[in-house]
Write an enzyme that holds these catalytic residues in place. Structure first.
Site, PDB file in Angstrom:
ATOM      1  N   ASP A 241       0.877  -1.168   0.000  1.00 54.36           N
ATOM      2  CA  ASP A 241       0.000   0.000   0.000  1.00 54.36           C
ATOM      3  C   ASP A 241       0.923   1.229   0.000  1.00 54.36           C
ATOM      4  O   ASP A 241       2.151   1.117   0.064  1.00 54.36           O
ATOM      5  CB  ASP A 241      -0.958  -0.022   1.206  1.00 54.36           C
TER       6      ASP A 241
HETATM    7  C1  GLC Z   1      -4.331   4.382  -0.093  1.00 58.01           C
HETATM    8  C2  GLC Z   1      -5.236   3.224   0.258  1.00 58.01           C
HETATM    9  C3  GLC Z   1      -5.334   2.201  -0.823  1.00 58.01           C
HETATM   10  C4  GLC Z   1      -5.237   2.887  -2.168  1.00 58.01           C
HETATM   11  C5  GLC Z   1      -3.834   3.443  -2.301  1.00 58.01           C
HETATM   12  C6  GLC Z   1      -3.640   4.195  -3.619  1.00 58.01           C
HETATM   13  O1  GLC Z   1      -3.561   4.758   1.027  1.00 58.01           O
HETATM   14  O2  GLC Z   1      -4.991   2.538   1.474  1.00 58.01           O
HETATM   15  O3  GLC Z   1      -6.571   1.518  -0.636  1.00 58.01           O
HETATM   16  O4  GLC Z   1      -5.499   1.968  -3.213  1.00 58.01           O
HETATM   17  O5  GLC Z   1      -3.476   4.276  -1.221  1.00 58.01           O
HETATM   18  O6  GLC Z   1      -4.471   5.311  -3.632  1.00 58.01           O
END
Ligand code: GLC
Length: 715
Positions: A241
Site C-alpha cells: 500500500d
Molecule cells: C491508499 C489506500 C489504498 C489505495 C492506495 C492508492 O492509502 O490505502 O486503498 O489503493 O493508497 O491510492
C-alpha cells in the site's frame, strides 16, 4: 529476463507517482508502473517512452483507484453490498472498468474486500460489510466485472484485492490501527474473501497498512508466502500500500528503509507503491546476499506475466475509446439500478411510504443533504463527474413535474452545521405541506480512508432539527445519506419512515424519488448491523454464542434498576445495563412495500455425507398489494464443534420477485464444503453432527429446520 540487469529488474518493482522526472526514469527503465495519472495523452506518451526508449521496451502498469465507478459513480461498495445482487455488482464493476480503460488505466486498486464490523471505521464505506458469505459472492462479482473474460479484452483492467489482510479489524475503528485477530478468526472471517478473489483469478493483491500480531502485513511472510503462494497457489502480483514499506520502521519492525526494503522483498511484496526503498536498497541487498536473486526474479517474472496478460506488449495504449455517449447512458442506467437496489427501507410506520404522486400538491424537502450532488457520490470518487450526479431534489422535481410545489430548505448548511438557517420557514413548510422529507446523514468527507468517527450519531444539529419538526406533529420521512451505519436511536421514534440511501452515487437522486413514490419498491437488505449505541461496537450478527448469551427478554433500562438491587438480580449474561443487547436494525434487515411470509421449510434429506449437498426449500408468499423483490436468506449453525462456531452464519441468499398474492418456492443448495471451518493446527475441518438452519428475510429469521452431517468414510 535473461537480458535484464539487476537494476532493470528492480526498476520493474517500482510503482511511481506522477513527478517531474518521471519520463526520464521510465526511459532509464527505473519504473514498472505509474499510479494516479489519468490523462490519456500523458499516459500514452509515457507508454511510448517505455516501449520505444527504455532498455527493454517493457510497458507500464497504469493504476488508479476505481472503487465504485470512474466518471459514472455508483453507490459506495457498502451500499452496493446492500443490494445482495452479485450480477448487478458485476455489471457496475464492468462499466467502471470500461470507463477507466477508456481513460488509459489498465489496473485498479479494487475491490476492497476487508470484512468490517466496526462502523466507526471510515473505510467501512468501501467494504462489502460484515459477512463472509456475502463478501465472497460480491468479491467474485467485482473481480469478474473488472477483469472480464480476459485481461487483454477491450474494457478489461486488472483488479487488486485489498487490503491483505485483516485491515477492517483496526482497534476502535481508527484507521491504520493495531488489529488483534486470532488465527481461527483470521482464517474463518478475514481471509475467505481474498481466497474467493484468488479463485476468481484476481490479478493482484495489496498489502494492508495494519499489522497482524506484531507483524505488519507488508512484511508478513506467513500471509504473503505461506498462505498466498504455498496454500492458495496465487500467481499474481503483490503490491504494497502507499509507502507501507518505509512504514515498517515506524511500526518498529525494522530500523530503516534499507531493512524495510529487505523485509518486504523477502516477505513477498513484488511492487513498491509510491515510495522508493526498493530503488535505493534492493540492488545492494542482493549483492550482500540479504535478498536472493530468486526473490527478485520471481517478483519480476510475475510483473512481466501480468503485463503480457494485459496485452500491453501488443497494445500498450489500450482499447479505442468506445462511443462515449452510448456507454455513458448505459453506465448511468446501471448506476440508477444499483442505487435503487442498494437503498434499505429500515422503518415504515403505518405504511406511510410510498407517497402518492397524485396526493402531493406541496412537498417540504428539508435538511442539509437533499441537494448535494457531490456529497451523495461518497468517498473515493477521484474521477467522478459531478455533472452526472442528480440530487434528490432534482430527482423529486423530475418525478413530480412542474405542477407540484416543492419547498426546499436545507436549514443546516452542511451535515455538521450547528446553526439553523430559516428554521421557522422550514417548520411552516412542514405545517402546510402534504408530506415532509428530511434529508440527513454525513457529507462524504466524514467517511473513507483516515476518516473514522468516535461518535456515529447524526452530526451537527440534525437530531435537534428532527425534534423541532417532530413537534409539528405531521408524518416525517427521513432519507439518510451516509458512508456507514449511523446510530439512529435518537431519531428512530421521531420519524415515521427511514430510507437508508448510503452514499448512492450519481443516480441516487432519481432512485430516492422512485422509491419514495413507489415507482419501485425498496429491496435492499443491511450488509452490516446498525447498532443502537456506539458503546455496543463491535456488534455483528455472526458472533459466537458465548456461555451466557443474553436472554431474549433481557432489556434493562438503567433507570429501572431498584436501589441496592442484589448483585445477581438483573440476570447474569452478556448484555449492557444501559442499552438493549440487540441491534437497532439487524444484519439482513430491509422492508419493502408489501408483506412477505415464509413457511413450509423442507430439507430434502435428514442426513448428508461429506461432499454432498442438502436442498432447503421454503414457500415465500407476498401477502400484500404490491409486487416487490425479497432477498430470502439462509442461515446455518454448527451447534457443536471443535471450536465454537457463530450462532448464525449466512450460507445462501436469493433475490426473488413475488407478485401480490403469489407464493413461490425458494430453494437453496447447501454444499457440505460450506460447513467447513478452519482450526489452528488442524486446518480446514468438516465435523459430523447436527446442523441447524433458518430461512427468512433477515438474520433474526425464525423458520427453522435441521439436518445431520454423517461421518465420511475416513471419519
Ligand atoms: C491508499 C489506500 C489504498 C489505495 C492506495 C492508492 O492509502 O490505502 O486503498 O489503493 O493508497 O491510492
Amino acid at each position: 529476463m535473461a537480458r535484464m540487469s539487476l537494476d532493470d529488474k528492480i526498476g520493474q518493482m517500482a510503482l511511481a507517482q506522477p513527478a517531474e522526472d518521471l519520463a526520464d526514469a521510465i526511459r532509464q527503465g527505473s519504473i514498472g508502473g505509474v499510479l494516479n495519472l489519468v490523462d490519456r495523452e500523458a499516459t500514452n506518451e509515457l507508454q511510448r517512452i517505455a516501449r520505444e526508449e527504455s532498455p527493454h521496451g517493457i510497458p507500464l502498469l497504469l493504476g488508479r483507484d476505481v472503487i465504485h465507478g470512474f466518471h459514472t459513480i455508483l453507490p459506495i461498495p457498502l451500499g452496493q453490498a446492500a443490494s445482495w445482487n452479485p450480477d448487478l455488482v458485476r455489471a457496475g464493476s464492468r462499466v467502471a472498468a470500461e470507463e477507466a480503460s477508456a481513460a488509459g488505466i489498465n489496473w485498479t486498486f479494487a475491490p476492497m474486500i476487508d470484512i468490517a464490523r466496526d462502523p466507526r471505521w471510515g473505510r467501512i464505506a468501501e467494504s462489502p460489510g460484515e459477512d463472509v458469505f456475502l463478501a465472497c459472492a460480491l468479491t467474485r462479482a467485482m473481480v469478474e466485472g473488472l477483469q472480464g473474460e480476459s485481461l487483454s479484452a477491450p474494457g478489461s483492467i486488472a483488479a487488486c484485492a485489498k487490503h491483505f489482510a485483516g485491515y477492517g479489524a483496526s482497534e476502535s475503528g481508527r484507521d491504520y490501527a493495531t488489529t488483534h485477530i486470532p488465527d481461527n478468526e483470521l482464517h474463518n472471517v478475514y481471509l475467505p474473501p481474498f481466497k474467493a478473489a484468488v479463485d476468481a483469478g484476481v490479478a493482484s493483491l495489496m498489502t494492508s497498512f495494519s499489522d497482524l500480531d506484531g507483524i505488519p502485513a507488508t512484511a508478513h511472510a506467513g500471509l504473503l508466502r505461506d498462505v498466498l503462494r504455498e496454500q492458495w497457489s496465487f500467481k499474481g502480483i503483490v503490491v504494497s500500500d502507499w509507502e507501507s514499506i518505509p512504514q515498517l520502521s515506524i511500526h518498529g519492525l525494522t530500523a530503516d528503509d534499507r531493512e524495510s526494503a529487505i523485509a518486504a522483498a523477502n516477505a513477498g511484496v513484488d511492487l513498491e507503491m509510491a515510495s522508493d526503498t526498493y530503488a535505493r536498497h534492493l540492488a545492494e541487498a542482493v549483492r550482500s546476499g540479504e535478498v536472493s536473486m530468486a526473490v527478485i526474479d520471481d517478483a519480476v517474472a510475475r510483473l512481466l506475466k501480468l503485463k503480457f496478460e494485459l496485452g500491453l506488449f501488443e497494445d500498450p495504449y489500450g482499447p479505442a475509446i468506445e462511443d462515449a455517449q452510448a456507454s455513458r447512458e448505459r453506465a448511468l442506467q446501471i448506476a440508477h439500478e444499483a442505487a435503487l437496489q442498494s437503498m434499505v427501507l429500515l422503518q415504515n410506520n403505518n405504511d406511510l411510504l410510498p407517497l402518492d404522486t397524485n396526493g402531493i400538491d406541496k412537498l417540504a424537502v428539508i435538511g442539509p443533504l437533499a441537494d448535494q450532488p457531490y456529497e451523495q457520490m461518497g468517498t473515493w470518487i477521484f474521477d467522478g463527474d459531478p455533472e452526472r450526479s442528480v440530487s434528490a431534489l432534482d430527482g423529486l422535481r423530475a418525478l413530480l413535474g412542474p405542477d407540484s410545489e416543492i419547498v426546499h430548505l436545507p436549514v443546516l448548511e452542511t451535515s455538521r452545521s450547528r446553526e439553523f438557517v430559516d428554521l421557522e420557514a422550514a417548520l411552516e413548510a412542514a405545517r402546510t405541506a402534504d408530506a415532509t422529507l428530511l434529508f440527513l446523514g454525513e457529507e462524504s468527507i466524514l467517511s473513507g480512508e483516515a476518516h473514522s468517527r468516535a461518535d456515529i450519531d447524526l452530526p451537527g444539529a440534525q437530531v435537534e432539527l428532527v425534534q423541532r419538526l417532530r413537534a409539528i406533529g405531521k408524518p416525517l420521512v427521513a432519507v439518510i445519506l451516509a458512508g456507514r451505519p449511523l446510530t439512529l436511536s435518537n431519531i428512530v421514534d421521531e420519524v415515521d419512515a427511514i430510507l437508508y440511501a448510503w452514499h448512492p452515487g450519481c443516480m441516487g437522486g432519481p432512485a430516492i424519488a422512485d422509491l419514495l413514490f413507489g415507482v419501485e419498491s425498496p429491496s435492499g437488505k443491511l450488509p452490516v448491523t446498525v447498532p443502537r449505541a456506539v458503546g455496543q461496537i463491535p456488534l455483528y450478527y455472526n458472533a459466537r454464542n458465548t456461555g451466557k448469551p443474553p436472554l431474549p427478554h433481557t432489556v434493562v433500562d438503567i433507570d429501572d434498576i431498584p436501589v441496592r438491587a442484589p448483585q445477581t438480580s438483573l440476570g447474569m449474561s452478556a448484555f449492557h445495563l444501559d442499552v438493549a443487547h440487540t441491534p437497532l436494525f439487524a444484519f439482513g434487515h430491509g422492508l419493502s412495500y408489501t408483506r412477505f411470509e415464509y413457511s413450509n421449510l423442507e430439507i430434502n434429506t435428514p442426513q448428508v455425507a461429506p461432499g454432498g449437498s442438502v436442498q432447503i426449500s421454503v414457500d415465500l408468499h407476498n401477502s400484500g398489494q404490491r409486487s416487490a423483490v425479497e432477498v430470502a436468506q439462509l442461515y446455518v449453525r454448527d451447534p457443536v464443534a471443535s471450536i465454537t462456531r457463530p450462532a448464525r452464519e449466512l450460507k445462501g441468499f436469493k433475490r426473488v420477485r413475488v407478485e401480490p398474492g403469489q407464493t413461490v418456492r425458494v430453494q437453496f443448495q447447501l454444499h457440505t464444503d460450506d460447513l467447513k471451518f478452519w482450526m489452528r493446527q488442524h486446518g480446514w475441518l468438516l465435523e459430523p453432527g447436527r446442523f441447524q438452519v433458518w430461512v427468512g428475510g433477515n438474520s433474526e429469521a425464525d423458520l427453522a429446520g435441521e439436518f445431520e452431517l454423517i461421518a465420511g468414510p475416513n471419519g
